[in-house]
Motif scaffolding. Structure first.
Motif, short mmCIF file in Angstrom:
data_model
loop_
_atom_site.label_atom_id
_atom_site.label_comp_id
_atom_site.label_asym_id
_atom_site.label_seq_id
_atom_site.Cartn_x
_atom_site.Cartn_y
_atom_site.Cartn_z
N ILE A 65 1.74 2.73 -3.56
CA ILE A 65 0.71 3.16 -4.50
C ILE A 65 0.93 4.59 -4.99
O ILE A 65 0.78 4.88 -6.19
CB ILE A 65 -0.70 3.01 -3.89
CG1 ILE A 65 -1.05 1.51 -3.80
CG2 ILE A 65 -1.75 3.75 -4.70
CD1 ILE A 65 -2.35 1.21 -3.11
N TYR B 72 -7.43 -2.52 -2.39
CA TYR B 72 -6.63 -2.41 -3.61
C TYR B 72 -7.52 -2.03 -4.79
O TYR B 72 -7.17 -1.18 -5.62
CB TYR B 72 -5.90 -3.72 -3.91
CG TYR B 72 -4.53 -3.81 -3.28
CD1 TYR B 72 -3.45 -3.11 -3.79
CD2 TYR B 72 -4.32 -4.62 -2.17
CE1 TYR B 72 -2.20 -3.19 -3.22
CE2 TYR B 72 -3.06 -4.71 -1.57
CZ TYR B 72 -2.01 -4.00 -2.11
OH TYR B 72 -0.78 -4.08 -1.52
N PHE C 280 0.81 -1.21 0.00
CA PHE C 280 0.00 0.00 0.00
C PHE C 280 0.84 1.27 0.00
O PHE C 280 0.45 2.26 -0.60
CB PHE C 280 -0.95 -0.01 1.21
CG PHE C 280 -2.37 -0.22 0.81
CD1 PHE C 280 -3.25 0.84 0.76
CD2 PHE C 280 -2.81 -1.47 0.44
CE1 PHE C 280 -4.56 0.65 0.36
CE2 PHE C 280 -4.11 -1.67 0.04
CZ PHE C 280 -5.00 -0.60 0.00
N TYR D 258 1.00 -8.21 -6.83
CA TYR D 258 -0.10 -8.66 -5.97
C TYR D 258 0.14 -10.12 -5.63
O TYR D 258 -0.07 -11.01 -6.44
CB TYR D 258 -1.41 -8.49 -6.75
CG TYR D 258 -2.68 -8.53 -5.94
CD1 TYR D 258 -3.14 -7.39 -5.29
CD2 TYR D 258 -3.43 -9.69 -5.84
CE1 TYR D 258 -4.32 -7.40 -4.57
CE2 TYR D 258 -4.62 -9.71 -5.12
CZ TYR D 258 -5.06 -8.57 -4.49
OH TYR D 258 -6.24 -8.59 -3.78
N ILE E 145 -1.91 -3.96 -11.70
CA ILE E 145 -1.59 -5.11 -10.86
C ILE E 145 -0.85 -6.16 -11.70
O ILE E 145 -1.26 -6.45 -12.83
CB ILE E 145 -2.86 -5.75 -10.26
CG1 ILE E 145 -3.51 -4.79 -9.26
CG2 ILE E 145 -2.55 -7.08 -9.60
CD1 ILE E 145 -2.74 -4.57 -7.98
#
Length: 260
Positions: free
Chosen positions: A210, A236, A207, A223, A247
């Motif tokens: 991001i 997400y 996280f 992921y 991803i």
């Protein structure tokens, strides 16, 4: 065309968190090593793991719970960073009195994800500037990845005593603590090499990656289905509606996005 790429280290290039890996070895050395035998420090470090590990896990479980489903995703990312930066310095105190030499020996054993070496060497061969942006210790990342010379490094460091053998004081210098710090690294990377943000790719797995992924021209988040539960997956998906990143499920998928 991508001219530069920054990678997170823990969980992205490595298959294990480097700090956790080093802590496990340090504790074992305190109980098993003839040269480093010190059960007092071993028990102290075990208690530190249990105490801060429990509090950190409890906070994350609460953060990624259904009661926060309606909370703005940028607030979730900010709170996540606060928890990490709050406990991280205390965890690093487990490395008090570890020498640079021993830290390098342990770091050499940090497991990398399959194909990482070939991937990085291929990127380097193409003339793409390559760097590390990670909360990991710089010595851990560079030792585990000593087969390649990086063009840019943004990691954290321990503070060492100035003696014949450089031993950690248990204190640290934190350059990268949260998502905002990683985003700043992207901006600095672009200035150092005079790249536009569109020329840069960023690859992370968490996280706090991001915002950096969103700032880069190509942002990729690895992921790992073995580590992400259903509730975290919801956040997400919510982040993907607000931020620009993709991803991936295998580190080698990076090749598809940077035209290797």
């Amino acid at each position: 065309m991508i001219k530069g790429i920054l990678f997170d280290f823990d969980g992205t290039l490595s298959s294990e968190n480097s700090i956790t890996f080093i802590m496990k070895w340090q504790i074992r050395r305190n109980f098993e090593s003839e040269n480093n035998f010190n059960p007092f420090y071993g028990i102290l470090n075990l208690n530190r793991i249990f105490f801060y590990g429990f509090r950190y896990t409890r906070h994350l479980r609460n953060l990624f719970s259904k009661k926060n489903y309606e909370k703005p995703i940028d607030e979730i990312i900010t709170e996540y960073g606060k928890y990490i930066s709050k406990y991280y310095p205390y965890i690093l105190r487990s490395f008090k009195n570890i020498s640079k030499e021993n830290l390098a020996k342990i770091s050499k054993m940090i497991p990398l994800r399959p194909g990482v070496k070939e991937l990085l060497l291929k990127i380097k061969e193409k003339g793409i500037k390559i760097g590390i942006c990670s909360m990991s210790l710089e010595i851990a990342a560079l030792t585990a990845l000593d087969f390649i010379k990086f063009d840019y490094i943004a990691c954290n460091n321990l503070i060492y005593e100035r003696k014949h053998t450089a031993k950690s004081t248990g204190d640290s210098m934190l350059v990268v603590r949260n998502a905002e710090d990683k985003k700043k690294v992207i901006l600095d990377f672009s200035k150092v090499f005079n790249f536009s943000l569109a020329d840069i790719a960023f690859v992370g797995d968490d996280f706090h990656d991001i915002l950096a992924a969103d700032a880069a021209g190509i942002g990729l988040i690895l992921y790992d289905l073995t580590k992400i539960d259903k509730n975290v997956g919801f956040f997400y998906k919510k982040a993907m509606d607000q931020y620009n990143f993709k991803i991936i499920y295998n580190i080698l998928d990076v090749k598809k996005y940077i035209n290797l």
